[in-house]
Design a protein around this motif. Sequence first.
Motif, PDB file in Angstrom:
ATOM      1  N   LEU A  38      59.186-112.740 -75.323  1.00 16.38           N
ATOM      2  CA  LEU A  38      58.847-112.141 -74.757  1.00 16.38           C
ATOM      3  C   LEU A  38      57.287-110.563 -75.990  1.00 16.38           C
ATOM      4  N   GLN A  39      56.834-111.453 -76.708  1.00 15.94           N
ATOM      5  CA  GLN A  39      55.738-111.435 -76.767  1.00 15.94           C
ATOM      6  C   GLN A  39      54.444-110.630 -76.121  1.00 15.94           C
ATOM      7  N   MET A  40      54.191-111.689 -75.134  1.00 19.23           N
ATOM      8  CA  MET A  40      53.223-111.107 -75.002  1.00 19.23           C
ATOM      9  C   MET A  40      53.390-111.697 -72.904  1.00 19.23           C
ATOM     10  N   VAL A  41      53.568-110.748 -72.019  1.00 14.31           N
ATOM     11  CA  VAL A  41      54.375-110.606 -70.086  1.00 14.31           C
ATOM     12  C   VAL A  41      52.816-110.135 -69.832  1.00 14.31           C
ATOM     13  N   HIS A  42      52.848-111.105 -69.101  1.00 17.07           N
ATOM     14  CA  HIS A  42      51.196-110.738 -67.627  1.00 17.07           C
ATOM     15  C   HIS A  42      52.083-110.560 -66.633  1.00 17.07           C
ATOM     16  N   LEU A  43      52.188-109.453 -65.501  1.00 22.06           N
ATOM     17  CA  LEU A  43      52.634-108.568 -64.101  1.00 22.06           C
ATOM     18  C   LEU A  43      51.224-109.214 -63.484  1.00 22.06           C
ATOM     19  N   GLY A  44      51.080-110.005 -62.380  1.00 22.13           N
ATOM     20  CA  GLY A  44      50.258-110.021 -61.296  1.00 22.13           C
ATOM     21  C   GLY A  44      50.764-110.207 -60.360  1.00 22.13           C
ATOM     22  N   TYR A  45      50.263-109.185 -59.208  1.00 20.05           N
ATOM     23  CA  TYR A  45      50.193-108.709 -58.423  1.00 20.05           C
ATOM     24  C   TYR A  45      49.577-109.330 -57.560  1.00 20.05           C
ATOM     25  N   GLY A  46      49.174-110.773 -57.325  1.00 21.54           N
ATOM     26  CA  GLY A  46      48.441-111.108 -55.786  1.00 21.54           C
ATOM     27  C   GLY A  46      46.769-110.170 -55.882  1.00 21.54           C
ATOM     28  N   ASP A  47      46.850-110.374 -54.598  1.00 22.67           N
ATOM     29  CA  ASP A  47      45.862-109.829 -53.856  1.00 22.67           C
ATOM     30  C   ASP A  47      45.846-107.942 -53.308  1.00 22.67           C
ATOM     31  N   ARG A  48      47.304-107.739 -53.828  1.00 29.18           N
ATOM     32  CA  ARG A  48      46.674-106.974 -53.295  1.00 29.18           C
ATOM     33  C   ARG A  48      45.576-105.306 -54.119  1.00 29.18           C
ATOM     34  N   ALA A  49      45.366-104.855 -53.023  1.00 26.57           N
ATOM     35  CA  ALA A  49      43.864-103.635 -53.272  1.00 26.57           C
ATOM     36  C   ALA A  49      44.687-102.670 -53.927  1.00 26.57           C
ATOM     37  N   ASP A  50      45.662-102.249 -53.768  1.00 26.55           N
ATOM     38  CA  ASP A  50      46.170-100.471 -54.431  1.00 26.55           C
ATOM     39  C   ASP A  50      47.305-101.506 -55.375  1.00 26.55           C
ATOM     40  N   ARG A  51      46.653-101.772 -56.744  1.00 25.42           N
ATOM     41  CA  ARG A  51      47.130-102.824 -57.427  1.00 25.42           C
ATOM     42  C   ARG A  51      45.976-103.160 -58.372  1.00 25.42           C
ATOM     43  N   VAL A  88      41.714 -99.353 -61.123  1.00 28.45           N
ATOM     44  CA  VAL A  88      42.250 -99.494 -61.851  1.00 28.45           C
ATOM     45  C   VAL A  88      41.904-101.298 -61.595  1.00 28.45           C
ATOM     46  N   GLN A  89      41.429-101.736 -62.389  1.00 30.79           N
ATOM     47  CA  GLN A  89      41.553-103.624 -62.640  1.00 30.79           C
ATOM     48  C   GLN A  89      42.397-104.223 -63.310  1.00 30.79           C
ATOM     49  N   PHE A  90      42.576-103.332 -64.472  1.00 27.71           N
ATOM     50  CA  PHE A  90      43.768-104.062 -65.363  1.00 27.71           C
ATOM     51  C   PHE A  90      44.825-102.954 -66.442  1.00 27.71           C
ATOM     52  N   LEU A 101      53.450 -96.622 -63.155  1.00 21.83           N
ATOM     53  CA  LEU A 101      52.259 -96.077 -63.522  1.00 21.83           C
ATOM     54  C   LEU A 101      51.707 -96.924 -62.258  1.00 21.83           C
ATOM     55  N   PHE A 102      51.601 -98.451 -62.513  1.00 21.47           N
ATOM     56  CA  PHE A 102      50.695 -99.120 -61.699  1.00 21.47           C
ATOM     57  C   PHE A 102      51.853 -99.368 -60.841  1.00 21.47           C
ATOM     58  N   GLY A 103      52.712 -99.259 -60.270  1.00 16.86           N
ATOM     59  CA  GLY A 103      52.638 -99.642 -58.669  1.00 16.86           C
ATOM     60  C   GLY A 103      53.905-100.581 -58.780  1.00 16.86           C
ATOM     61  N   ASN A 104      55.098-101.295 -57.911  1.00 17.41           N
ATOM     62  CA  ASN A 104      55.683-101.995 -58.278  1.00 17.41           C
ATOM     63  C   ASN A 104      55.082-103.099 -57.080  1.00 17.41           C
ATOM     64  N   GLY A 105      56.055-104.798 -56.493  1.00 18.27           N
ATOM     65  CA  GLY A 105      55.645-105.229 -55.452  1.00 18.27           C
ATOM     66  C   GLY A 105      54.988-106.245 -56.801  1.00 18.27           C
ATOM     67  N   VAL A 106      55.207-107.287 -58.017  1.00 21.04           N
ATOM     68  CA  VAL A 106      54.902-107.602 -58.980  1.00 21.04           C
ATOM     69  C   VAL A 106      55.666-108.928 -58.112  1.00 21.04           C
ATOM     70  N   GLU A 107      54.196-109.616 -58.291  1.00 17.76           N
ATOM     71  CA  GLU A 107      54.159-111.233 -57.287  1.00 17.76           C
ATOM     72  C   GLU A 107      54.668-112.635 -58.559  1.00 17.76           C
TER      73      GLU A 107
END
Length: 270
Positions: free
Chosen positions: A168-181, A127-129, A152-158
């Motif tokens: 909050l019309q559009m919010v982007h969550l980034g997980y950093g470099d985690r390979a499992d996110r 999953v890329q996005f 769905l996609f996992g916790n650990g948002v950075e």
Amino acid sequence: MSVDFVEGFRLARVWDEDRAAAECLAAVFADEPEVCDDFAAVSDDVDLVFVADCNGDGSDHLELARPGLEKGVATFVDKPLALTGADARALIRLADAHGAPLTSISILRALPKAELFARRLGEVGEVQFGSVQGGGTAMAGHVHAASLALGLFGNGVESVRAMGETELQMVHLGYGDRADRPRRGVALNCDVGAVWHCAFHASAYGPQGAIHSPPLSDWDFPFGAAAILRIVKEMVQTRRSPAIIGDMLEAVAICEAAREAQATGEPVKL
């Protein structure tokens, strides 16, 4: 529609700042719950306190949950656990200090249909996005979007970014470099206009294609409510707070960070 009945609950006491509303609620139940004059009295001689979504943003939840937690009574706080991370952490500390089991769960986090969709993520390869649509601009709504994304996609948002013409019309969550996110993160499209029966939608994208959830709507929510009741019943019986409380704490932090990010125009680290 047939939802499994969850046994073992009896409504004993109710309170509302509008006493007429509390009396109306009490009249619906055959057990004739006592209508209390003070919200602190609701937690007397009971096994569980339920703090409803009172003013919509959770800013009063610490105050309303405090009496029961200080008595050591197991407590379920409707989403959001609190408006701010500070209040959410204070609730958890208060519960720990008095040995009171505590949880707060978004109904979107407990939907069987959402769990079925999560099992399909492997269809797209890595999953890329991801994206979640729905929730609206109020805290009581978009905390659902954040909770569904974590489920769905996992916790650990950075990191969190936010933009749009409405809150909050559009919010982007980034997980950093985690390979499992998801390497490209997850987008929450909270303000999508009118939707059918409060429906949420989720999508996942990867090198092998894309998948999209069916509507997650009013027709599905009773099944999530039953799942939550089973979790709460176990919490009362075992006197242990479910681990899922951590996801709600993170969802509150995401929403708080999103408000800051939209106000400043800068990404916010969690």
